[in-house]
Design a protein around this motif. Structure first.
Motif, mmCIF file in Angstrom:
data_model
loop_
_atom_site.group_PDB
_atom_site.id
_atom_site.type_symbol
_atom_site.label_atom_id
_atom_site.label_comp_id
_atom_site.label_asym_id
_atom_site.label_seq_id
_atom_site.Cartn_x
_atom_site.Cartn_y
_atom_site.Cartn_z
ATOM 1 N N ILE A 110 0.842 -1.204 0.000
ATOM 2 C CA ILE A 110 0.000 0.000 0.000
ATOM 3 C C ILE A 110 0.879 1.256 0.000
ATOM 4 N N GLY A 111 1.865 1.257 0.891
ATOM 5 C CA GLY A 111 2.721 2.434 1.026
ATOM 6 C C GLY A 111 3.466 2.737 -0.264
ATOM 7 N N ASP A 112 3.992 1.682 -0.904
ATOM 8 C CA ASP A 112 4.763 1.893 -2.132
ATOM 9 C C ASP A 112 3.884 2.473 -3.241
ATOM 10 N N GLN A 113 2.636 2.001 -3.303
ATOM 11 C CA GLN A 113 1.744 2.516 -4.349
ATOM 12 C C GLN A 113 1.417 3.984 -4.098
ATOM 13 N N MET A 114 1.238 4.343 -2.837
ATOM 14 C CA MET A 114 0.910 5.742 -2.533
ATOM 15 C C MET A 114 2.127 6.643 -2.767
ATOM 16 N N VAL A 115 3.282 6.169 -2.331
ATOM 17 C CA VAL A 115 4.509 6.947 -2.510
ATOM 18 C C VAL A 115 4.801 7.147 -4.000
ATOM 19 N N GLU A 116 4.551 6.094 -4.780
ATOM 20 C CA GLU A 116 4.816 6.178 -6.220
ATOM 21 C C GLU A 116 4.003 7.292 -6.869
ATOM 22 N N ARG A 122 5.112 15.140 -7.396
ATOM 23 C CA ARG A 122 5.780 16.130 -6.550
ATOM 24 C C ARG A 122 7.234 15.718 -6.378
ATOM 25 N N SER A 123 8.119 16.702 -6.329
ATOM 26 C CA SER A 123 9.483 16.333 -5.945
ATOM 27 C C SER A 123 9.547 16.333 -4.428
ATOM 28 N N ILE A 124 9.484 15.146 -3.891
ATOM 29 C CA ILE A 124 9.351 14.984 -2.453
ATOM 30 C C ILE A 124 10.152 13.744 -2.065
ATOM 31 N N SER A 125 10.766 13.768 -0.921
ATOM 32 C CA SER A 125 11.592 12.622 -0.522
ATOM 33 C C SER A 125 10.693 11.449 -0.158
ATOM 34 N N ARG A 126 11.289 10.266 -0.190
ATOM 35 C CA ARG A 126 10.539 9.054 0.108
ATOM 36 C C ARG A 126 9.919 9.096 1.491
ATOM 37 N N SER A 127 10.708 9.563 2.449
ATOM 38 C CA SER A 127 10.192 9.538 3.825
ATOM 39 C C SER A 127 9.084 10.575 4.004
ATOM 40 N N ALA A 131 5.264 9.846 5.068
ATOM 41 C CA ALA A 131 4.586 10.562 6.152
ATOM 42 C C ALA A 131 3.231 11.083 5.670
ATOM 43 N N ARG A 132 3.221 11.591 4.448
ATOM 44 C CA ARG A 132 1.980 12.105 3.875
ATOM 45 C C ARG A 132 0.962 10.972 3.692
ATOM 46 N N ALA A 133 1.436 9.819 3.253
ATOM 47 C CA ALA A 133 0.550 8.663 3.079
ATOM 48 C C ALA A 133 -0.063 8.262 4.413
ATOM 49 N N VAL A 134 0.766 8.222 5.457
ATOM 50 C CA VAL A 134 0.266 7.861 6.792
ATOM 51 C C VAL A 134 -0.789 8.864 7.243
ATOM 52 N N GLU A 135 -0.482 10.138 7.008
ATOM 53 C CA GLU A 135 -1.403 11.203 7.417
ATOM 54 C C GLU A 135 -2.786 11.002 6.762
ATOM 55 N N LEU A 136 -2.746 10.725 5.449
ATOM 56 C CA LEU A 136 -4.017 10.587 4.734
ATOM 57 C C LEU A 136 -4.751 9.312 5.103
ATOM 58 N N LEU A 137 -3.996 8.222 5.281
ATOM 59 C CA LEU A 137 -4.649 6.976 5.691
ATOM 60 C C LEU A 137 -5.353 7.174 7.029
ATOM 61 N N GLY A 138 -4.704 7.908 7.925
ATOM 62 C CA GLY A 138 -5.332 8.199 9.210
ATOM 63 C C GLY A 138 -6.588 9.029 9.018
ATOM 64 N N LYS A 139 -6.516 9.993 8.114
ATOM 65 C CA LYS A 139 -7.627 10.897 7.870
ATOM 66 C C LYS A 139 -8.858 10.164 7.322
ATOM 67 N N ILE A 166 -9.477 6.073 -1.486
ATOM 68 C CA ILE A 166 -9.860 7.473 -1.237
ATOM 69 C C ILE A 166 -8.630 8.274 -0.789
ATOM 70 N N ALA A 167 -7.830 7.663 0.093
ATOM 71 C CA ALA A 167 -6.599 8.337 0.526
ATOM 72 C C ALA A 167 -5.683 8.590 -0.660
ATOM 73 N N MET A 168 -5.601 7.605 -1.572
ATOM 74 C CA MET A 168 -4.770 7.761 -2.763
ATOM 75 C C MET A 168 -5.259 8.927 -3.612
ATOM 76 N N ALA A 169 -6.598 9.031 -3.730
ATOM 77 C CA ALA A 169 -7.172 10.095 -4.545
ATOM 78 C C ALA A 169 -6.831 11.466 -3.972
ATOM 79 N N LEU A 170 -6.681 11.526 -2.641
ATOM 80 C CA LEU A 170 -6.479 12.830 -2.004
ATOM 81 C C LEU A 170 -5.013 13.217 -1.876
ATOM 82 N N LEU A 171 -4.101 12.293 -2.236
ATOM 83 C CA LEU A 171 -2.673 12.498 -2.004
ATOM 84 C C LEU A 171 -2.179 13.849 -2.478
ATOM 85 N N CYS A 172 -2.541 14.216 -3.701
ATOM 86 C CA CYS A 172 -1.979 15.429 -4.303
ATOM 87 C C CYS A 172 -2.935 16.608 -4.195
ATOM 88 N N GLU A 173 -3.911 16.510 -3.298
ATOM 89 C CA GLU A 173 -4.909 17.569 -3.119
ATOM 90 C C GLU A 173 -5.524 18.006 -4.441
#
Lengths: 343, 305
Positions: A110-116, A122-127, A131-139, A166-173
């Motif tokens: 799950i994490g790898d798919q969201m990070v991908e 976005r140019s954003i580091s893996r970690s 963190a963003r994926a965790v935030e959205l999954l929690g949300k 749904i979290a995946m859909a919201l990743l990039c706002e």
């Protein structure tokens, strides 16, 4: 507030098949404002999913879409290059699919798919992406989101997977989220949870939400406006209360009559149904598309394609009848005999 | 994952034990080994003497257990015809066949997987038709004919490559192509149909809907799924190449296992024949194990419950 997020005008989709042409989407106009939830309602085969896919630019290769325009925040995306499309998809527009069992890649965590997805846009580091994926999954209400990152889709229940989607859909706002039958594949109890989640997210983030469904029950508590589709056309638009409370188009009326209402429908009472089946959409239209199944059909209805009539602001109907449902006989739909189904 | 590997490993050992029994029985029941060893014109007394010397008069299970006990110590027995240890004979021939098989499979994969992918991406186009034509030709053409054609073109006419022998790496090019080409059609068609299926699947649509770049969608989210059955097929093909490349090895005078098997069968050199049978069967079993492990690595649904 600035203009609408999505404006679709005159969308049509043709699919050439063995010499003839299928026309699953004939003319669809659709506007979604900021912070608005628009439900597209209709039977299977009415063109609602193809409408969504053409907004996403994801139609099958054989399909030929055309439109006056499809504007996303003013930018006409109907003629966007494939490269531009890839920038928009997942970033500005995201889509939630019907079947969460198959919509995620079973080979990746799950994490790898969201990070991908996040790192594609976005140019954003893996970690940071994690963190963003965790935030959205929690949300979206996924319990213990950190642990989910390292799980594979098949280790999650259907409801959880849809939350992940749904979290995946919201990743990039994104500005616009299209949810294509997001609850159809889920248990009824989970459906309500997912719908409430979508509504809460939509209110919180102010995204435009297009909810595609065949289930009017899904629509009631969630949508601001309803667009009813039949045979590749929009047949009725209006606010949720208007369309559900006082349907103007005979098709909408028939749909509503076929739903049992808890507390009102008594045991043994007949439910209504719409006679006939959804016709195969090919060739040009020479009459009202609903003519063959309509109990109110008049001679004028066969005269040619019917244009949509604006009754009030945002309220439209594609029908020649006077826009007065009170003048009609509501029991009509329950009196059809089953033989008429065959006609 | 540990449980999965243990289970597969146990199964592999079981397969090897069973095949060792079958190999032993086949060789010992297909004729009188003593008579074959004694040769034509040998008297009954000669045959009886041979039987006594080599222990063929003992019960079969005793001979089998004796053979296995020696195998476990690394002793494959002794070829009475070559008067060499079977282990040494195998060590001389095995690397040639292994090199040939690996190169042939590498060639087949490099040719057929990309072709299969492209054919699936653009069905009914030039590239799809070309690869179909290649597959049909590969399936229809006998490998010896193809090998002779290669020899004529590159060996005789162009004089780019040596026609026979095992002197240098160049000796392996033509045999590897001739042998690998035979495996190409099946791998290519399997890749193509697998890719066609995966490209239609929901998760690929999701990947596209989220704007992932085309090659990411194709390699990461499609080929990884489509390649799973190809891995199993390639393992079987390689097993086949290790055991069945007699024709190609003979044509190019590569003294590999296939060549040795053919020679040994003619001489009824049973120690070598049963050793070859065992080695090839073991190779098959190990390749299947490797394929299973690779597939488990590719698809978490196989390894994670």
């Amino acid at each position: 507030m600035d203009g609408p997020i999505l404006e679709v005008a005159g969308l049509r989709v043709d699919i050439p098949v063995d010499g003839s042409t299928l026309r699953p989407v004939r003319r669809v106009d659709l506007t979604v404002g900021r912070g608005e939830t628009v439900a597209i309602v209709g039977e299977s085969g009415c063109g609602k999913s193809l409408t969504a896919l053409s907004i996403m630019g994801l139609l099958p290769r054989s399909a030929r879409p055309s439109s006056d325009h499809v504007r996303l925040k003013g930018e006409d995306i109907s003629k966007a290059s494939p490269r531009r499309w890839r920038k928009l998809r997942g970033d500005r527009i995201a889509m939630i699919f019907q079947d969460p069992m198959t919509a995620l890649d079973p080979c990746y965590r799950i994490g790898d798919q969201m990070v991908e997805i996040l790192r594609q846009h976005r140019s954003i580091s893996r970690s940071d992406a994690q963190a963003r994926a965790v935030e959205l999954l929690g949300k979206v209400g996924v319990p213990t989101p950190e642990e989910r990152l390292s799980q594979f889709p098949h280790q999650l229940s259907g409801g959880l997977r849809q939350r992940v989607m749904i979290a995946m859909a919201l990743l990039c706002e994104p500005e616009l989220v299209i949810a294509d039958e997001p609850t159809t594949a889920l248990d009824v109890t989970i459906q309500a949870q997912i719908l409430r989640l979508l509504r809460d997210i939509q209110r919180e983030t102010g995204i435009g939400l297009v909810l595609i469904t065949h289930d009017l029950g899904v629509v009631a508590g969630v949508a601001d406006r309803i667009v009813v589709m039949y045979g590749g056309e929009v047949v009725e638009t209006g606010t949720c209360d208007e369309v559900l409370g006082a349907p103007l188009h005979p098709y909408t009326e028939g749909l509503l009559r076929s739903i049992p209402v808890p507390g009102e429908t008594r045991q043994g009472e007949r439910l209504g149904f719409i006679p006939g089946v959804v016709p195969r959409q090919s060739g040009e239209q020479t009459s009202c598309g609903f003519l063959k199944r309509c109990p109110y059909a008049m001679a004028e209805c066969a005269g040619g394609p019917v244009a949509i009539r604006d009754i009030a602001h945002g309220r439209g109907v594609r029908c020649l009848l006077p826009p007065d449902p009170g003048a009609r006989d509501p029991g009509l739909w329950t009196r059809f005999e089953t033989e008429e189904v065959a006609s | 994952m540990a449980a999965f590997i243990t289970k597969r490993l146990a199964l592999t050992v079981l397969v090897i034990i069973v095949t060792s029994i079958v190999a032993f029985m086949l060789v010992h029941l297909s004729g009188d080994p003593a008579a074959a060893m004694a040769g034509e014109g040998a008297t009954d007394a000669d045959i009886a003497a041979v039987r006594e010397t080599y222990g063929f008069n003992r019960p079969l299970y005793a001979q089998y257990l004796d053979w296995v006990a020696k195998l476990l110590q690394g002793d494959f027995g002794r070829s009475y015809y070559l008067r060499m240890d079977v282990g040494d004979v195998l060590a001389e021939h095995m690397p040639i066949t292994a090199t040939l098989g690996a190169l042939a499979l590498g060639f087949a994969l490099l040719l057929s997987v990309p072709l299969g992918v492209f054919a699936a991406l653009w069905p009914n186009t030039m590239i799809d038709r070309f690869s179909l034509w290649l597959a049909v030709a590969g399936q229809a053409l006998p490998s010896f004919l193809f090998a002779l054609g290669l020899m004529y073109l590159f060996g005789v006419y162009l004089r780019w490559l040596p026609i026979s022998g095992t002197g240098s790496w160049q000796n392996y090019i033509m045999p590897a192509i001739a042998l690998g080409y035979y495996a190409t059609p099946a791998i290519m068609r399997l890749t193509r149909s697998g890719m066609m299926d995966v490209l239609q699947s929901d998760h690929v649509r999701t990947a596209r809907a989220y704007g992932l770049s085309p090659w990411r969608v194709i390699i990461k989210h499609s080929l990884r799924h489509a390649i799973i059955p190809v891995v199993s097929l390639a393992a079987v093909q390689l097993g086949f190449m290790l055991g069945g490349s007699i024709v190609i090895e003979t044509i190019f005078s590569l003294k590999g296992i296939g060549y040795l098997a053919w020679e040994s069968i003619q001489r009824a050199d049973i120690e070598i024949i049963q050793a070859i049978l065992l080695v090839i069967a073991t190779a098959y079993a190990l390749l299947t194990l490797v394929a299973d492990l690779l597939n488990a690595a590719l698809d978490p649904r196989i390894r994670v419950s």
